[in-house]
Design an enzyme around this catalytic site. Structure first.
Site, short mmCIF file in Angstrom:
data_model
loop_
_atom_site.label_atom_id
_atom_site.label_comp_id
_atom_site.label_asym_id
_atom_site.label_seq_id
_atom_site.Cartn_x
_atom_site.Cartn_y
_atom_site.Cartn_z
N GLY A 40 0.77 -1.25 0.00
CA GLY A 40 0.00 0.00 0.00
C GLY A 40 0.79 1.29 0.00
O GLY A 40 0.33 2.30 -0.50
N GLU A 97 4.04 4.09 6.02
CA GLU A 97 2.82 3.28 5.93
C GLU A 97 1.75 4.06 5.16
O GLU A 97 1.76 5.30 5.15
CB GLU A 97 2.36 2.92 7.35
N ASP A 98 0.82 3.34 4.55
CA ASP A 98 -0.26 4.03 3.83
C ASP A 98 -1.32 4.55 4.80
O ASP A 98 -1.73 5.70 4.71
CB ASP A 98 -0.89 3.11 2.77
N ASP A 101 -5.15 2.28 10.67
CA ASP A 101 -6.59 2.07 10.83
C ASP A 101 -6.83 1.68 12.30
O ASP A 101 -6.97 2.54 13.15
CB ASP A 101 -6.99 0.98 9.83
N PHE A 150 -13.72 3.53 3.48
CA PHE A 150 -12.73 2.67 2.83
C PHE A 150 -12.16 3.40 1.63
O PHE A 150 -12.88 3.71 0.68
CB PHE A 150 -13.35 1.34 2.40
N VAL A 151 -10.87 3.70 1.68
CA VAL A 151 -10.27 4.50 0.62
C VAL A 151 -9.41 3.65 -0.32
O VAL A 151 -8.84 2.63 0.08
CB VAL A 151 -9.42 5.65 1.20
N ASP A 157 -5.48 -0.34 -2.28
CA ASP A 157 -6.23 -1.21 -3.19
C ASP A 157 -7.62 -1.57 -2.70
O ASP A 157 -7.96 -1.40 -1.52
CB ASP A 157 -5.47 -2.52 -3.38
N ARG A 163 -4.91 0.61 -7.23
CA ARG A 163 -3.72 1.23 -6.63
C ARG A 163 -3.18 2.35 -7.52
O ARG A 163 -2.46 3.23 -7.05
CB ARG A 163 -2.61 0.19 -6.43
P1 5GP Z 1 -4.54 -1.72 10.89
O1 5GP Z 1 -3.74 -2.80 11.53
O2 5GP Z 1 -4.11 -0.33 11.27
O3 5GP Z 1 -6.01 -1.93 11.15
O4 5GP Z 1 -4.39 -1.99 9.37
C1 5GP Z 1 -3.79 -1.16 8.49
C2 5GP Z 1 -3.86 -1.79 7.12
O5 5GP Z 1 -5.21 -2.08 6.74
C3 5GP Z 1 -3.35 -0.82 6.08
O6 5GP Z 1 -1.97 -0.96 5.88
C4 5GP Z 1 -4.15 -1.20 4.86
O7 5GP Z 1 -3.49 -2.26 4.18
C5 5GP Z 1 -5.46 -1.74 5.40
N1 5GP Z 1 -6.50 -0.69 5.35
C6 5GP Z 1 -7.06 -0.09 6.41
N2 5GP Z 1 -7.97 0.82 6.02
C7 5GP Z 1 -7.97 0.80 4.67
C8 5GP Z 1 -8.69 1.53 3.66
O8 5GP Z 1 -9.52 2.41 3.92
N3 5GP Z 1 -8.40 1.23 2.36
C9 5GP Z 1 -7.50 0.28 2.02
N4 5GP Z 1 -7.30 0.07 0.72
N5 5GP Z 1 -6.79 -0.42 2.94
C10 5GP Z 1 -7.03 -0.16 4.25
#
Ligand code: 5GP
Length: 174
Positions: A40, A97-98, A101, A150-151, A157, A163
């Site tokens: 990401g 990191e992208d 969440d 959800f982006v 992706d 992407r």
């Molecule tokens: P976390 O452990 O913080 O819940 O997960 C983060 C990961 O979840 C991110 O690196 C990404 O891969 C995925 N993710 C979380 N929210 C989104 C979103 O809105 N869109 C996308 N494409 N991936 C997300």
């Protein structure tokens, strides 16, 4: 199902340049290792690296992680599927990191990298969804705070697609 624009390419570019400037100011005269978390963050990392000026020596490394859970909710159990190719001991590391969440992935990865003895460890994240936070994660360089949507695009992706969009969009179910 086509994405609605949340942040335009121009808006993202302007913010990424500011983040690059912040990193340049904080690390002037130093060397940093940018560790991009695939897949990401590949677009963000590429732009961020080029937004850091030449007063900083920049190395780039990549890691891949897989987090277990259903498609919308991570469990916090993270597997490193591709690791760094070099030691980060004694180095100044910026994890790229992208999106943070729930924060579980970054909490795990930061802890993992900390055990490897870097001189410093910071986090740059393009996006943060505080509404979904399950564990506190300190973000040193944050692009944008967004709502619980959800982006996609700019590296992020949906089922491995989208992407390549130059902007960040929200997928509307229809
Ligand atoms: P976390 O452990 O913080 O819940 O997960 C983060 C990961 O979840 C991110 O690196 C990404 O891969 C995925 N993710 C979380 N929210 C989104 C979103 O809105 N869109 C996308 N494409 N991936 C997300």
């Amino acid at each position: 199902m086509s994405p609605t624009i949340l942040l335009t390419a121009d808006t993202i570019a302007a913010r990424v340049h500011e983040l690059g400037r912040e990193i340049s100011e904080r690390h002037r005269g130093e060397s940093v290792v940018l560790v991009a978390v695939l897949k990401g963050s590949f677009v963000f990392a590429a732009d961020l690296a080029r937004a850091i000026d030449d007063s900083v020596t920049v190395e780039v490394e990549f890691m891949s992680v897989r987090s277990y859970g259903d498609s919308t909710e991570t469990s916090g159990v993270v597997q490193i599927t591709s690791d760094l190719t070099r030691s980060i001991e004694g180095k100044r590391v910026i994890l790229v990191e992208d999106i943070v969440d729930t924060g579980l992935t970054m909490a795990y990865l930061l802890e993992n990298l900390r055990t490897r003895g870097p001189a410093s460890l910071e986090l740059a994240s393009l996006l943060h969804k505080p509404a979904r936070a399950r564990t506190p994660v300190h973000i040193d360089y944050l692009g944008f705070t967004i709502d619980d949507v959800f982006v996609v695009g700019y590296g992020l992706d949906h089922a491995q697609r989208l992407r390549n969009l130059p902007y960040l969009g929200v997928l509307e179910e229809s």
